[in-house]
Design an enzyme around this catalytic site. Structure first.
Site, PDB file in Angstrom:
ATOM      1  N   VAL A 292      -0.248  -4.922  -0.042  1.00  0.00           N
ATOM      2  CA  VAL A 292      -0.624  -4.415  -1.373  1.00  0.00           C
ATOM      3  C   VAL A 292      -2.035  -3.840  -1.278  1.00  0.00           C
ATOM      4  O   VAL A 292      -2.626  -3.797  -0.200  1.00  0.00           O
ATOM      5  CB  VAL A 292      -0.527  -5.522  -2.461  1.00  0.00           C
ATOM      6  CG1 VAL A 292       0.865  -6.132  -2.476  1.00  0.00           C
ATOM      7  CG2 VAL A 292      -1.575  -6.603  -2.279  1.00  0.00           C
ATOM      8  N   VAL A 293      -2.561  -3.430  -2.443  1.00  0.00           N
ATOM      9  CA  VAL A 293      -3.849  -2.726  -2.424  1.00  0.00           C
ATOM     10  C   VAL A 293      -4.973  -3.536  -1.758  1.00  0.00           C
ATOM     11  O   VAL A 293      -4.950  -4.770  -1.758  1.00  0.00           O
ATOM     12  CB  VAL A 293      -4.288  -2.342  -3.858  1.00  0.00           C
ATOM     13  CG1 VAL A 293      -3.493  -1.166  -4.358  1.00  0.00           C
ATOM     14  CG2 VAL A 293      -4.150  -3.533  -4.783  1.00  0.00           C
ATOM     15  N   GLU A 294      -5.947  -2.820  -1.210  1.00  0.00           N
ATOM     16  CA  GLU A 294      -7.036  -3.458  -0.452  1.00  0.00           C
ATOM     17  C   GLU A 294      -8.074  -4.025  -1.428  1.00  0.00           C
ATOM     18  O   GLU A 294      -9.126  -3.414  -1.665  1.00  0.00           O
ATOM     19  CB  GLU A 294      -7.652  -2.406   0.485  1.00  0.00           C
ATOM     20  CG  GLU A 294      -8.673  -2.931   1.471  1.00  0.00           C
ATOM     21  CD  GLU A 294      -8.066  -3.662   2.666  1.00  0.00           C
ATOM     22  OE1 GLU A 294      -6.881  -4.012   2.617  1.00  0.00           O
ATOM     23  OE2 GLU A 294      -8.805  -3.905   3.631  1.00  0.00           O
TER      24      GLU A 294
ATOM     25  N   LYS B  32      -5.184  -9.536  -3.471  1.00  0.00           N
ATOM     26  CA  LYS B  32      -4.519 -10.110  -2.287  1.00  0.00           C
ATOM     27  C   LYS B  32      -4.450 -11.631  -2.402  1.00  0.00           C
ATOM     28  O   LYS B  32      -3.415 -12.235  -2.107  1.00  0.00           O
ATOM     29  CB  LYS B  32      -5.234  -9.687  -1.002  1.00  0.00           C
ATOM     30  CG  LYS B  32      -4.927  -8.231  -0.608  1.00  0.00           C
ATOM     31  CD  LYS B  32      -5.241  -7.980   0.846  1.00  0.00           C
ATOM     32  CE  LYS B  32      -5.254  -6.518   1.239  1.00  0.00           C
ATOM     33  NZ  LYS B  32      -3.958  -5.889   1.428  1.00  0.00           N
TER      34      LYS B  32
ATOM     35  N   ASN C 295     -11.104  -0.825  13.994  1.00  0.00           N
ATOM     36  CA  ASN C 295     -11.992  -0.260  12.985  1.00  0.00           C
ATOM     37  C   ASN C 295     -13.443  -0.653  13.225  1.00  0.00           C
ATOM     38  O   ASN C 295     -14.356   0.110  12.915  1.00  0.00           O
ATOM     39  CB  ASN C 295     -11.548  -0.678  11.585  1.00  0.00           C
ATOM     40  CG  ASN C 295     -10.356   0.144  11.129  1.00  0.00           C
ATOM     41  OD1 ASN C 295     -10.161   1.268  11.600  1.00  0.00           O
ATOM     42  ND2 ASN C 295      -9.546  -0.401  10.253  1.00  0.00           N
TER      43      ASN C 295
ATOM     44  N   HIS D 247      -2.104  -6.050  11.519  1.00  0.00           N
ATOM     45  CA  HIS D 247      -2.687  -4.764  11.134  1.00  0.00           C
ATOM     46  C   HIS D 247      -1.965  -3.600  11.812  1.00  0.00           C
ATOM     47  O   HIS D 247      -2.120  -3.367  13.007  1.00  0.00           O
ATOM     48  CB  HIS D 247      -4.186  -4.765  11.500  1.00  0.00           C
ATOM     49  CG  HIS D 247      -4.899  -3.529  11.049  1.00  0.00           C
ATOM     50  ND1 HIS D 247      -6.020  -3.052  11.670  1.00  0.00           N
ATOM     51  CD2 HIS D 247      -4.640  -2.673  10.039  1.00  0.00           C
ATOM     52  CE1 HIS D 247      -6.424  -1.947  11.057  1.00  0.00           C
ATOM     53  NE2 HIS D 247      -5.593  -1.690  10.066  1.00  0.00           N
TER      54      HIS D 247
ATOM     55  N   SER E 156      -6.847  -3.839   6.195  1.00  0.00           N
ATOM     56  CA  SER E 156      -7.508  -3.141   7.293  1.00  0.00           C
ATOM     57  C   SER E 156      -8.952  -3.594   7.469  1.00  0.00           C
ATOM     58  O   SER E 156      -9.579  -3.229   8.471  1.00  0.00           O
ATOM     59  CB  SER E 156      -7.424  -1.632   7.128  1.00  0.00           C
ATOM     60  OG  SER E 156      -7.416  -1.265   5.797  1.00  0.00           O
TER      61      SER E 156
ATOM     62  N   ASP F 244       7.889  -4.760  -4.692  1.00  0.00           N
ATOM     63  CA  ASP F 244       6.745  -4.096  -5.328  1.00  0.00           C
ATOM     64  C   ASP F 244       6.711  -4.561  -6.781  1.00  0.00           C
ATOM     65  O   ASP F 244       7.608  -5.275  -7.240  1.00  0.00           O
ATOM     66  CB  ASP F 244       6.863  -2.567  -5.226  1.00  0.00           C
ATOM     67  CG  ASP F 244       5.504  -1.876  -5.274  1.00  0.00           C
ATOM     68  OD1 ASP F 244       5.049  -1.356  -4.239  1.00  0.00           O
ATOM     69  OD2 ASP F 244       4.886  -1.859  -6.367  1.00  0.00           O
TER      70      ASP F 244
ATOM     71  N   MET G 126       1.939   2.045   3.542  1.00  0.00           N
ATOM     72  CA  MET G 126       2.090   1.120   4.661  1.00  0.00           C
ATOM     73  C   MET G 126       3.348   0.252   4.512  1.00  0.00           C
ATOM     74  O   MET G 126       4.114   0.106   5.454  1.00  0.00           O
ATOM     75  CB  MET G 126       0.840   0.236   4.789  1.00  0.00           C
ATOM     76  CG  MET G 126      -0.415   1.003   5.098  1.00  0.00           C
ATOM     77  SD  MET G 126      -0.295   2.062   6.559  1.00  0.00           S
ATOM     78  CE  MET G 126      -0.366   0.863   7.868  1.00  0.00           C
TER      79      MET G 126
HETATM   80  N1  LIG Z   1      -3.217   3.632   4.335  1.00  0.00           N
HETATM   81  C1  LIG Z   1      -3.696   3.345   5.527  1.00  0.00           C
HETATM   82  O1  LIG Z   1      -4.077   4.212   6.311  1.00  0.00           O
HETATM   83  C2  LIG Z   1      -3.766   1.902   5.963  1.00  0.00           C
HETATM   84  C3  LIG Z   1      -3.810   1.598   7.334  1.00  0.00           C
HETATM   85  C4  LIG Z   1      -3.828   0.256   7.720  1.00  0.00           C
HETATM   86  C5  LIG Z   1      -3.827  -0.735   6.763  1.00  0.00           C
HETATM   87  N2  LIG Z   1      -3.799  -0.414   5.431  1.00  0.00           N
HETATM   88  C6  LIG Z   1      -3.807  -1.511   4.452  1.00  0.00           C
HETATM   89  O2  LIG Z   1      -2.492  -1.684   3.941  1.00  0.00           O
HETATM   90  C7  LIG Z   1      -2.529  -2.134   2.607  1.00  0.00           C
HETATM   91  C8  LIG Z   1      -1.731  -1.210   1.725  1.00  0.00           C
HETATM   92  O3  LIG Z   1      -2.274   0.090   1.791  1.00  0.00           O
HETATM   93  P1  LIG Z   1      -1.473   1.386   1.369  1.00  0.00           P
HETATM   94  O4  LIG Z   1      -2.236   2.519   1.873  1.00  0.00           O
HETATM   95  O5  LIG Z   1      -0.047   1.229   1.715  1.00  0.00           O
HETATM   96  O6  LIG Z   1      -1.633   1.302  -0.229  1.00  0.00           O
HETATM   97  P2  LIG Z   1      -0.749   1.977  -1.363  1.00  0.00           P
HETATM   98  O7  LIG Z   1      -1.647   2.103  -2.521  1.00  0.00           O
HETATM   99  O8  LIG Z   1      -0.033   3.150  -0.861  1.00  0.00           O
HETATM  100  O9  LIG Z   1       0.351   0.863  -1.672  1.00  0.00           O
HETATM  101  C9  LIG Z   1       0.108  -0.357  -2.258  1.00  0.00           C
HETATM  102  C10 LIG Z   1       1.390  -0.787  -2.943  1.00  0.00           C
HETATM  103  O10 LIG Z   1       1.259  -2.127  -3.343  1.00  0.00           O
HETATM  104  C11 LIG Z   1       1.885  -2.285  -4.592  1.00  0.00           C
HETATM  105  N3  LIG Z   1       1.398  -3.512  -5.215  1.00  0.00           N
HETATM  106  C12 LIG Z   1       0.249  -3.719  -5.872  1.00  0.00           C
HETATM  107  N4  LIG Z   1       0.202  -5.014  -6.285  1.00  0.00           N
HETATM  108  C13 LIG Z   1       1.329  -5.613  -5.888  1.00  0.00           C
HETATM  109  C14 LIG Z   1       1.880  -6.907  -6.026  1.00  0.00           C
HETATM  110  N5  LIG Z   1       1.238  -7.849  -6.721  1.00  0.00           N
HETATM  111  N6  LIG Z   1       3.066  -7.169  -5.462  1.00  0.00           N
HETATM  112  C15 LIG Z   1       3.744  -6.208  -4.796  1.00  0.00           C
HETATM  113  N7  LIG Z   1       3.283  -4.957  -4.663  1.00  0.00           N
HETATM  114  C16 LIG Z   1       2.095  -4.657  -5.196  1.00  0.00           C
HETATM  115  C17 LIG Z   1       1.566  -1.009  -5.332  1.00  0.00           C
HETATM  116  O11 LIG Z   1       2.471  -0.790  -6.407  1.00  0.00           O
HETATM  117  C18 LIG Z   1       1.723   0.014  -4.228  1.00  0.00           C
HETATM  118  O12 LIG Z   1       3.052   0.499  -4.143  1.00  0.00           O
HETATM  119  C19 LIG Z   1      -4.012  -2.223   2.270  1.00  0.00           C
HETATM  120  O13 LIG Z   1      -4.440  -3.536   2.477  1.00  0.00           O
HETATM  121  C20 LIG Z   1      -4.653  -1.267   3.246  1.00  0.00           C
HETATM  122  O14 LIG Z   1      -5.998  -1.582   3.519  1.00  0.00           O
HETATM  123  C21 LIG Z   1      -3.758   0.888   5.027  1.00  0.00           C
END
Ligand SMILES: NC(=O)c1ccc[n+]([C@@H]2O[C@H](COP(=O)([O-])OP(=O)(O)OC[C@H]3O[C@@H](n4cnc5c(N)ncnc54)[C@H](O)[C@@H]3O)[C@@H](O)[C@H]2O)c1
Length: 715
Positions: A401-403, A408, A501, A451, A430, A344, A325
């Site tokens: 970042v991670v969910e 967060k 969602n 979002h 999300s 990152d 994302m």
């Molecule tokens: N993938 C989807 O379909 C989707 C859709 C909508 C929303 N989201 C939301 O977006 C967010 C990210 O999801 P994603 O799929 O991109 O995850 P992902 O795992 O692909 O990426 C997360 C990134 O965050 C980095 N990270 C972790 N801790 C960090 C920190 N302290 N500072 C900076 N970077 C950090 C990780 O190294 C990684 O590169 C989540 O909250 C998820 O729920 C995802």
């Protein structure tokens, strides 16, 4: 002055040439409404009486030529009884015909957008000169309707039926070079040369260099093809149109049929054929849904404009997390012109984010949509970083970042210390509540949800989520940023799953229950695809990611236990526990193998079928209609709840969110339009038949009241 109206005027220039100018007072664009039609009629009558008239130049006083018919007026018109509706269209056509029949040559100088009725006006002229900045076309089928001001009559006579079918059946805007190549316009010139070139052409028609009468005659007669040619042309053309449009969109094929049926007739008879086809489509539910959607879009656009007016432009942004994302957000921001920092915690993450952006840009370059130089500029406006350097310049920071709430909370609090007091912090979570995420923040008023949907560059929707303490200024800035990124924001209130969602997961829950009852998931997919969904629910779960879906479903179950908690192990949970995550690891409900182009190709998987069979508690008999009902009722009732709880502020937003967020079939207009078209009473009766399936199928109090009173969401 020959004629002066509120929308159209006519005056003499030199040498007996009159300029007929469309310039509607008090409006930013010209459109064909009743007033304009009346003015055109009066102006034409006045022109016809001018003895010294030698030619007419048709121009616009706005930056557009004429954008099309006034859709607001249209919807009211469509409700007229058949004969009245036809009478109105016949009258309008009379005006166009009288203009076409003026005893002097006519030339349209197309300075900007000339679509639908606007282009039909140009077709009523003898010649068309187009600015290199303009666009022409007949987009009516996109609204589920047939051209009504002679488009399906004049266009095939001007550019030939093959091209005309393509233009009218796709509804696409035609760029100047394509319009010229097909013969839709006679010349394309630079904007500043337009009037001069059009006058020059008109002069040549007046002095006899060009035979305008012969030109005009072609539009008054049948299409120039013999019977066999005509049959060949329309048979192939219609087959192609039908295949492209699919069964759910009747308009493109109707437009082609209107051309076929009128091809052998003279203009006035041909117009009657078009009127029949126009009236037929105007009354279809598809037209109501598509026109309704267009109006919803306008309502939403206006509301977003009000938000945008309250915010300064976002000059610099930042994103935390360079994953799927974060990388997508960085690309989209930079591509649309807002430089962005991408932070990152690991180099590997940054590399991935940059390589994603590079891949997307390279594709544009390959397709000739961008130069290598532009690609370089976009890439250099994404600055990858492992620390907060430069964050003090950011107007908006998006956290991706991670969910995980703890992660967060830590990341957001830390980031808050490195940004300006007036900067806005937004989370792309999300599922997690925005109010909850704001808890450790010093400035919760500067925080909200933003979002995006995956893949960011393709999905048009952004939900802007207002937490309990979010300020209006924060919402306004994030709406502004989303719009700058080329997205359509919808402002909503906080709750688990937000809007899209929250209504999608009850739909998945309906799916799980049906598989539990022994319905083959491949059949459910097929039925829902036929209903118009871009992909069936099993396939969609594979694309979303079954792991992502599983975690989100847990959040939903916690938030809405009365309907989202269940006491059986559903097929999606079994898939998750078997590490079958869908497309991302190549196996889920289906198996995915990459084709030659590297795209995942879906095939059936025996194990998935066996797992589904094993988790079935019974084997019910079910019709296709019942499958649709069991899928749609939970989605619809949850949408109704979101409306009751003011999660979405109006029915327009709800339907737009569903269309843009989950690809709800456009020809159905959205979940609330779907209820409207079936009738609230029929919807409640349908839901009551499935009461044994629990609360997900229980109609809300409000929809029951609407059913009693015979009310609808939309006019
Ligand atoms: N993938 C989807 O379909 C989707 C859709 C909508 C929303 N989201 C939301 O977006 C967010 C990210 O999801 P994603 O799929 O991109 O995850 P992902 O795992 O692909 O990426 C997360 C990134 O965050 C980095 N990270 C972790 N801790 C960090 C920190 N302290 N500072 C900076 N970077 C950090 C990780 O190294 C990684 O590169 C989540 O909250 C998820 O729920 C995802």
């Amino acid at each position: 002055m020959i004629y002066e109206g509120k929308a159209v005027s006519a005056k003499f220039l030199d040498n007996g040439i009159a300029e007929l100018c469309f310039d509607q007072q008090g409006e930013s664009v010209n459109k064909f409404d009743q007033l304009t039609l009346r003015d055109l009629d009066e102006a034409t009558k006045a022109l016809a009486q001018e003895k010294d008239l030698k030619g007419v130049l048709v121009t616009s006083g706005k930056s557009v030529f004429i954008v099309g018919a006034d859709i607001m007026e249209f919807t009211d018109m469509f409700k007229l009884p058949d004969e009245e509706l036809k009478g109105w269209v016949r009258e309008a056509n009379g005006i166009f015909n009288r203009f076409e029949d003026l005893p002097v040559p006519t030339v349209a100088a197309i300075n900007g957008i000339a679509l639908g009725g606007g282009f039909e006006m140009c077709l009523a002229c003898d010649y068309r000169v187009m600015s290199s900045k303009a666009r022409v076309g007949l987009p009516e089928v996109k609204l589920g309707i047939n051209p009504g001001f002679g488009g399906t009559v004049r266009l095939p006579r001007v550019i030939g039926p093959d091209n005309a079918m393509l233009w009218a059946a796709t509804g696409n805007d035609q760029k100047p070079d394509a319009a010229l190549k097909d013969g839709g316009v006679d010349a394309v010139v630079a904007p500043e040369k337009l009037k001069e070139a059009a006058l020059d052409l008109l002069g040549k028609a007046i002095d006899g260099t060009f035979d305008y009468k012969a030109r005009r005659q072609e539009k008054l007669e049948p299409v120039k093809l013999n019977d066999i040619e005509r049959m060949m042309s329309f048979t192939t053309g219609k087959a192609m149109v039908a295949q492209q449009a699919g069964k759910n969109m009747p308009a493109p094929l109707t437009a082609a049929k209107s051309m076929e049926k009128n091809a052998a007739l003279s203009r006035d008879e041909a117009i009657e054929v078009e009127i029949e086809h126009f009236a037929k489509l105007a009354k279809t539910p598809e037209a109501a849904a598509l026109v309704g959607l267009f109006l919803n879009q306008q309502t939403l656009g206006k509301r977003n404009k009000q938000w945008e007016n309250k915010a300064e432009p976002v000059n610099k942004a930042a994103v935390l997390g360079a994953g799927i994302m974060g990388g997508g957000i960085a690309y989209q921001s930079a591509y649309k012109g807002t430089p962005i920092l991408m932070k990152d915690i690991a180099d590997a993450g940054l590399d991935l984010g940059m390589s994603e952006a590079t891949k997307l840009l390279a594709k544009r370059v390959d397709r000739g949509r961008m130069s290598g130089l532009q690609m370089g500029e976009v890439l250099s406006s994404i600055r990858p970083t492992l620390d907060y350097t430069g964050f003090d310049k950011a107007d908006v920071v998006v956290e991706a970042v991670v969910e995980n709430v703890k992660v967060k909370h830590a990341v957001l609090s830390e980031c808050e210390q490195h940004i300006r007091e007036d900067a806005v912090l937004a989370s792309n979570t999300s599922t997690i509540s925005i109010t909850r995420l704001a808890e450790p923040l010093k400035r919760p008023e500067n925080f909200c949800g933003m979002h995006f949907f995956n893949p960011v560059h393709q999905m048009p929707l952004v939900e802007v989520i207002r937490g309990e303490k979010t300020s209006d200024e924060t919402v306004a800035r994030v709406v502004k940023y989303a719009t700058q990124m080329g997205k359509t924001p919808i402002v909503i209130n906080d709750c688990p799953g937000f809007f899209v969602n929250r209504v999608l997961f009850p739909y998945f829950a309906g799916f799980d229950m049906m598989v539990r009852d022994g319905v083959d998931f491949r059949r459910i997919d097929k039925v829902m695809e036929k209903f118009g969904m871009p992909m069936g629910p099993a396939y969609l779960m594979d694309v979303v990611g079954i792991d992502t879906g599983f975690h989100a479903a847990e959040v939903m179950a916690e938030g809405f236990p009365d309907r989202m908690k269940h006491d059986y192990t559903g097929i999606s949970e079994l898939m998750f526990k078997a590490d079958r995550y869908g497309q991302k690891n190549g196996i889920g409900f289906y198996r995915y193998e990459k084709d030659k182009k590297g795209k995942p190709r879906k095939t059936e998987d025996e194990t998935a079928l066996k797992m589904a069979a094993d988790c079935a508690e019974k084997s019910i008999e079910i019709t296709d209609e019942e499958i649709v009902a069991r899928m749609m009722i939970p989605m619809c009732t949850e949408t109704l709840r979101c409306l009751d709880e003011n999660i979405v502020s109006c029915p327009e937003d709800a339907d737009m969110g569903l269309i843009m967020g989950i690809g709800f079939p456009v020809f159905r207009g959205g979940a609330l339009r779907y209820i409207d078209q079936m009738g609230a009473k029929a919807f409640c009766e349908m839901a009551d038949k499935f009461a044994h399936l629990g609360k997900l199928y229980e109609p809300t109090e409000n929809i029951r009241k609407m059913a009693e009173n015979g009310e609808t969401f939309f006019k």
